[in-house]
Motif scaffolding. Structure first.
Motif, PDB file in Angstrom:
ATOM      1  N   ALA B 158       1.021  -1.204   0.116  1.00 50.36           N
ATOM      2  CA  ALA B 158      -0.042  -0.082   0.092  1.00 50.36           C
ATOM      3  C   ALA B 158       0.979   1.358  -0.031  1.00 50.36           C
ATOM      4  O   ALA B 158       0.575   2.317  -0.602  1.00 50.36           O
ATOM      5  N   GLY B 159       2.079   1.203   0.502  1.00 49.19           N
ATOM      6  CA  GLY B 159       2.973   2.605   0.895  1.00 49.19           C
ATOM      7  C   GLY B 159       4.145   1.938   0.877  1.00 49.19           C
ATOM      8  O   GLY B 159       4.696   0.969   0.823  1.00 49.19           O
ATOM      9  N   GLY B 160       5.093   3.029   1.229  1.00 46.51           N
ATOM     10  CA  GLY B 160       6.482   2.798   1.360  1.00 46.51           C
ATOM     11  C   GLY B 160       6.919   1.769   2.541  1.00 46.51           C
ATOM     12  O   GLY B 160       6.210   2.045   3.637  1.00 46.51           O
ATOM     13  N   ILE B 161       7.643   1.034   2.235  1.00 45.29           N
ATOM     14  CA  ILE B 161       8.292   0.035   3.361  1.00 45.29           C
ATOM     15  C   ILE B 161       9.930  -0.268   2.958  1.00 45.29           C
ATOM     16  O   ILE B 161      10.423  -0.271   1.863  1.00 45.29           O
ATOM     17  N   VAL B 174      19.986 -17.664 -14.737  1.00 48.42           N
ATOM     18  CA  VAL B 174      19.088 -17.476 -13.800  1.00 48.42           C
ATOM     19  C   VAL B 174      19.377 -16.899 -12.252  1.00 48.42           C
ATOM     20  O   VAL B 174      20.338 -17.079 -11.819  1.00 48.42           O
ATOM     21  N   ALA B 175      18.560 -15.911 -12.022  1.00 47.49           N
ATOM     22  CA  ALA B 175      18.601 -15.353 -10.625  1.00 47.49           C
ATOM     23  C   ALA B 175      17.262 -15.430 -10.161  1.00 47.49           C
ATOM     24  O   ALA B 175      16.265 -15.471 -10.909  1.00 47.49           O
ATOM     25  N   VAL B 176      17.427 -15.882  -8.765  1.00 47.73           N
ATOM     26  CA  VAL B 176      16.080 -15.791  -8.156  1.00 47.73           C
ATOM     27  C   VAL B 176      16.062 -14.849  -6.922  1.00 47.73           C
ATOM     28  O   VAL B 176      17.115 -14.664  -6.265  1.00 47.73           O
ATOM     29  N   LEU B 177      14.999 -14.077  -6.820  1.00 44.15           N
ATOM     30  CA  LEU B 177      14.857 -13.309  -5.921  1.00 44.15           C
ATOM     31  C   LEU B 177      13.744 -13.460  -4.817  1.00 44.15           C
ATOM     32  O   LEU B 177      12.869 -14.028  -5.069  1.00 44.15           O
ATOM     33  N   TYR B 178      14.191 -13.499  -3.530  1.00 40.36           N
ATOM     34  CA  TYR B 178      13.153 -13.552  -2.514  1.00 40.36           C
ATOM     35  C   TYR B 178      13.006 -12.375  -1.659  1.00 40.36           C
ATOM     36  O   TYR B 178      13.904 -11.788  -1.370  1.00 40.36           O
ATOM     37  N   LYS B 179      11.665 -11.900  -1.650  1.00 42.17           N
ATOM     38  CA  LYS B 179      11.513 -10.613  -1.022  1.00 42.17           C
ATOM     39  C   LYS B 179      10.379 -10.430  -0.038  1.00 42.17           C
ATOM     40  O   LYS B 179       9.525 -11.442   0.098  1.00 42.17           O
ATOM     41  N   THR B 180      10.534  -9.658   0.884  1.00 46.89           N
ATOM     42  CA  THR B 180       9.574  -9.595   2.080  1.00 46.89           C
ATOM     43  C   THR B 180       8.121  -9.686   1.360  1.00 46.89           C
ATOM     44  O   THR B 180       7.800  -8.884   0.184  1.00 46.89           O
ATOM     45  N   CYS B 181       7.147 -10.308   1.980  1.00 44.20           N
ATOM     46  CA  CYS B 181       5.975 -10.494   1.441  1.00 44.20           C
ATOM     47  C   CYS B 181       4.807  -9.555   2.123  1.00 44.20           C
ATOM     48  O   CYS B 181       4.442 -10.025   3.296  1.00 44.20           O
ATOM     49  N   PRO B 182       4.197  -8.656   1.700  1.00 43.49           N
ATOM     50  CA  PRO B 182       3.551  -7.538   2.537  1.00 43.49           C
ATOM     51  C   PRO B 182       2.429  -8.314   3.046  1.00 43.49           C
ATOM     52  O   PRO B 182       1.946  -7.933   4.408  1.00 43.49           O
ATOM     53  N   PRO B 183       1.401  -8.836   2.365  1.00 43.21           N
ATOM     54  CA  PRO B 183       0.284  -9.679   3.149  1.00 43.21           C
ATOM     55  C   PRO B 183       0.770 -10.885   4.159  1.00 43.21           C
ATOM     56  O   PRO B 183      -0.163 -11.051   4.880  1.00 43.21           O
ATOM     57  N   ARG B 184       1.733 -11.422   4.159  1.00 41.06           N
ATOM     58  CA  ARG B 184       2.230 -12.528   4.661  1.00 41.06           C
ATOM     59  C   ARG B 184       3.733 -12.555   5.407  1.00 41.06           C
ATOM     60  O   ARG B 184       4.599 -12.979   4.740  1.00 41.06           O
ATOM     61  N   PRO B 185       3.744 -11.665   6.526  1.00 38.86           N
ATOM     62  CA  PRO B 185       5.140 -11.599   7.153  1.00 38.86           C
ATOM     63  C   PRO B 185       5.408 -12.946   7.584  1.00 38.86           C
ATOM     64  O   PRO B 185       4.675 -13.776   8.018  1.00 38.86           O
ATOM     65  N   GLY B 186       6.879 -13.019   7.447  1.00 33.66           N
ATOM     66  CA  GLY B 186       7.479 -14.403   7.658  1.00 33.66           C
ATOM     67  C   GLY B 186       7.694 -15.344   6.241  1.00 33.66           C
ATOM     68  O   GLY B 186       8.402 -16.176   6.190  1.00 33.66           O
ATOM     69  N   GLU B 187       6.808 -14.972   5.173  1.00 32.80           N
ATOM     70  CA  GLU B 187       7.178 -15.520   4.121  1.00 32.80           C
ATOM     71  C   GLU B 187       8.050 -14.926   3.114  1.00 32.80           C
ATOM     72  O   GLU B 187       7.894 -13.595   3.376  1.00 32.80           O
ATOM     73  N   TRP B 188       8.493 -15.274   2.059  1.00 33.55           N
ATOM     74  CA  TRP B 188       9.018 -14.468   0.831  1.00 33.55           C
ATOM     75  C   TRP B 188       8.503 -14.857  -0.185  1.00 33.55           C
ATOM     76  O   TRP B 188       7.775 -15.812  -0.885  1.00 33.55           O
ATOM     77  N   ASP B 189       8.097 -13.517  -1.052  1.00 36.31           N
ATOM     78  CA  ASP B 189       7.557 -13.924  -2.428  1.00 36.31           C
ATOM     79  C   ASP B 189       9.010 -14.364  -3.277  1.00 36.31           C
ATOM     80  O   ASP B 189       9.931 -14.042  -2.985  1.00 36.31           O
ATOM     81  N   VAL B 190       8.482 -15.044  -4.252  1.00 40.40           N
ATOM     82  CA  VAL B 190       9.819 -15.289  -5.031  1.00 40.40           C
ATOM     83  C   VAL B 190       9.603 -14.825  -6.433  1.00 40.40           C
ATOM     84  O   VAL B 190       8.527 -14.993  -7.173  1.00 40.40           O
ATOM     85  N   ILE B 191      10.672 -14.210  -6.882  1.00 36.86           N
ATOM     86  CA  ILE B 191      10.410 -13.759  -8.254  1.00 36.86           C
ATOM     87  C   ILE B 191      11.910 -14.003  -9.062  1.00 36.86           C
ATOM     88  O   ILE B 191      12.918 -13.825  -8.569  1.00 36.86           O
ATOM     89  N   THR B 192      11.523 -14.704 -10.133  1.00 35.17           N
ATOM     90  CA  THR B 192      12.858 -14.873 -10.893  1.00 35.17           C
ATOM     91  C   THR B 192      13.008 -14.337 -12.206  1.00 35.17           C
ATOM     92  O   THR B 192      11.916 -13.636 -12.713  1.00 35.17           O
ATOM     93  N   LEU B 193      14.193 -14.567 -12.540  1.00 34.13           N
ATOM     94  CA  LEU B 193      14.349 -14.155 -14.004  1.00 34.13           C
ATOM     95  C   LEU B 193      15.249 -15.294 -14.628  1.00 34.13           C
ATOM     96  O   LEU B 193      16.326 -15.594 -14.200  1.00 34.13           O
ATOM     97  N   PHE B 194      14.598 -15.873 -15.510  1.00 35.21           N
ATOM     98  CA  PHE B 194      15.034 -16.926 -16.325  1.00 35.21           C
ATOM     99  C   PHE B 194      15.569 -16.375 -17.766  1.00 35.21           C
ATOM    100  O   PHE B 194      14.618 -15.689 -18.507  1.00 35.21           O
ATOM    101  N   VAL B 195      16.701 -16.674 -18.150  1.00 33.25           N
ATOM    102  CA  VAL B 195      17.250 -15.961 -19.212  1.00 33.25           C
ATOM    103  C   VAL B 195      17.789 -16.904 -20.392  1.00 33.25           C
ATOM    104  O   VAL B 195      18.447 -17.851 -19.990  1.00 33.25           O
ATOM    105  N   GLN B 196      17.343 -16.799 -21.445  1.00 33.73           N
ATOM    106  CA  GLN B 196      17.514 -17.521 -22.626  1.00 33.73           C
ATOM    107  C   GLN B 196      18.326 -16.933 -23.408  1.00 33.73           C
ATOM    108  O   GLN B 196      18.229 -15.846 -24.141  1.00 33.73           O
ATOM    109  N   PRO B 197      19.892 -17.403 -23.697  1.00 32.90           N
ATOM    110  CA  PRO B 197      20.914 -16.591 -24.359  1.00 32.90           C
ATOM    111  C   PRO B 197      20.591 -17.068 -25.575  1.00 32.90           C
ATOM    112  O   PRO B 197      20.847 -18.194 -26.317  1.00 32.90           O
ATOM    113  N   LEU B 198      20.193 -16.094 -26.477  1.00 26.97           N
ATOM    114  CA  LEU B 198      20.133 -16.139 -27.917  1.00 26.97           C
ATOM    115  C   LEU B 198      21.446 -16.092 -28.819  1.00 26.97           C
ATOM    116  O   LEU B 198      21.900 -17.045 -29.508  1.00 26.97           O
ATOM    117  N   GLU B 199      22.161 -15.000 -28.379  1.00 29.29           N
ATOM    118  CA  GLU B 199      23.386 -14.985 -28.945  1.00 29.29           C
ATOM    119  C   GLU B 199      24.384 -14.348 -27.649  1.00 29.29           C
ATOM    120  O   GLU B 199      23.532 -13.916 -26.754  1.00 29.29           O
TER     121      GLU B 199
END
Lengths: 208, 281
Positions: B158-161, B174-199
């Motif tokens: 909702a606002g700054g934290i 590949v990079a995986v980010l674990y991040k504070t989960c605003p609606p569920r303290p104690g858990e981590w949201d998981v956001i990933t970056l899967f990169v396909q190298p073309l060249e």
């Protein structure tokens, strides 16, 4: 002998707090103007992570990189690293600085040390800059302009006396910076259209 | 058995949910490949010679390996945790080294300047000390105790934290980010970056998420991530040199770049050079 100074922009096209990318002898340069009007031409690359500084922003007398906000002062040395606000940036963090000067409404850049000054263009007013997809020699032969002792193409476009400064870009393109004798708006518009016609003629000639 | 550290990795090459009946012709490490539905109704991948490549379907994506996999695909245990929404974000093509795309994802100091008023804002620019390790037992890069002030850390915020992060690099692209989960303290949201190298200087980026968020619409979740990645693209396509320098000299890191320093060192140690510049220019 190559010209020591390269014309890179008309001065009015770079306002205070503005920054733009230009090319000098194949080298990428970030050209910018501070709040007080001071002109600077720097290597177009932040030493931190290689981001182009021409994408950056000017505040006061400093240019900042858009990636992490590292800011650089007049001498090119790093003033501030926002991720570490209490850190005095080491003197070694420095952007290479080129010479830039403004003369009769034209901005010139030199990569090396130059004692001389850019050619004088007194009595002319800036008309426009235009990028042409053709090499300078093709443009010269399409234009019928004569090259003077100072290396500048002069002649007439739509009956208006002009000087055409040429800035080479990579891959055979050229920027024309056109200055004209003072005249009424209708005559200057006609000259501007003649520059467009010259561009089309040079590009079709170059493609032929 | 290729023994080549580049060929023996797993790479994302398609979203399972968006692989149409005609399949997908794409590229991997400079070579053409084809992703398509096999007769057993499972995704298959073949190279230019028609050779079948190993396939794993996980985290919403089709993964393949052009050589001989040196290990199974990395594990993200949270993907199987009940109550999470698994979000296929889609693909963003970026004209940059796949390694620069990963490195940018590991970076927080750019938030106030590139993701202004979303992931960061001046004057909250300071990056505090955090911990970085190359965990030899799993052969992964980890950054922990990363904290940063964010005006709108997630679509559900909702606002700054002050958000806490962990970063993990389980494979070179590949990079995986674990991040504070605003609606569920104690858990981590998981956001990933899967990169396909073309060249070496062209990649496709497949973000993927496993979130605790039951209220935000799927469209809004995807728009939020796409906004962020398009902002990153304007940076990634304008860095010089195009390839990621693995040797010091070309670029100047600071303490905020400890994750990037460890990532580059880890790449160099494993001989991963696709998209990398090995000699200081």
């Amino acid at each position: 002998m190559t010209a020591a100074w390269t014309p890179v922009a008309l001065a009015r096209d770079l306002p205070r707090l503005g920054v733009m990318p230009v090319c000098v002898d194949g080298i990428d340069v970030a050209l910018w103007r501070s709040a007080s009007g001071r002109l600077a031409a720097w290597a177009d690359r932040c030493p931190h992570r290689g981001m182009r500084l021409s994408h950056g922003f000017v505040r006061g007398e400093a240019l900042s990189c858009i990636y992490h906000g590292w800011s650089y002062g007049a001498s090119g040395s790093c003033l501030r690293i926002p991720a570490h606000p209490d850190l005095e940036p080491p003197e070694a963090i420095r952007v290479p600085v080129h010479r830039a000067t403004e003369n009769n409404g034209v901005i010139w850049v030199a990569l090396g040390d130059q004692d001389n000054t850019p050619p004088a263009l007194t009595g002319l007013v800036p008309l426009r800059s235009v990028t042409v997809q053709a090499r300078a020699e093709v443009i010269r032969s399409a234009s019928g302009l004569a090259i003077g002792a100072d290396g500048i193409a002069r002649g007439h476009l739509a009956s208006i006396a002009v000087a055409v400064l040429m800035q080479a870009l990579p891959e055979g393109a050229t920027v024309l910076h056109v200055l004209a004798e003072p005249a009424d708006p209708a005559a200057l518009i006609a000259a501007s259209r003649a520059v467009e016609a010259l561009r089309r003629a040079a590009e079709s000639k170059g493609a032929a | 058995m290729s023994g080549d550290p580049i060929l023996d990795e797993w790479y994302p090459v398609a979203l399972v949910s968006q692989l149409g009946p005609l399949g997908r012709d794409t590229r991997l490490l400079g070579q053409p490949i084809r992703v398509y539905w096999g007769t057993d109704h499972q995704p298959q991948v073949s190279d230019a010679n028609g050779r079948a490549l190993p396939v794993t379907c996980r985290y919403g994506h089709v993964w393949t390996c052009p050589g001989t996999p040196s290990r199974p695909l990395f594990d993200i245990p949270e993907a199987d945790q009940p109550g999470r929404r698994l979000v296929d974000v889609g693909v963003v093509r970026v004209k940059c080294s796949p390694l620069r795309a990963v490195e940018n994802f590991l970076d927080i100091a750019h938030f106030p300047f590139v993701h202004t008023d979303i992931l960061g804002a001046e004057p909250h620019t300071e990056v505090g000390r955090y911990d970085v390790q190359i965990r030899d037992e799993v052969d992964e890069v980890w950054a922990t105790k990363v904290q940063f002030y964010q005006p709108q850390a997630a679509k559900s915020a909702a606002g700054g934290i002050t958000t806490e992060y962990m970063y993990r690099v389980p494979a070179p692209t590949v990079a995986v980010l674990y991040k504070t989960c605003p609606p569920r303290p104690g858990e981590w949201d998981v956001i990933t970056l899967f990169v396909q190298p073309l060249e070496q200087d062209l990649c496709e980026v497949w973000p993927w998420m496993a979130l605790f968020d039951d209220t935000t619409s799927l469209t809004d979740l995807i728009h939020f991530q796409q906004t962020i990645f398009v902002q990153d693209r304007s940076i990634l396509e304008n860095q010089l040199p195009r390839l990621l320098p693995l040797d010091p000299g070309m670029e100047i890191p600071t303490r905020a770049d400890m994750t990037s320093i460890a990532y580059r060192r880890w790449l160099k140690r494993r001989g991963y050079s696709f998209g990398a510049q090995l000699v200081a220019a």
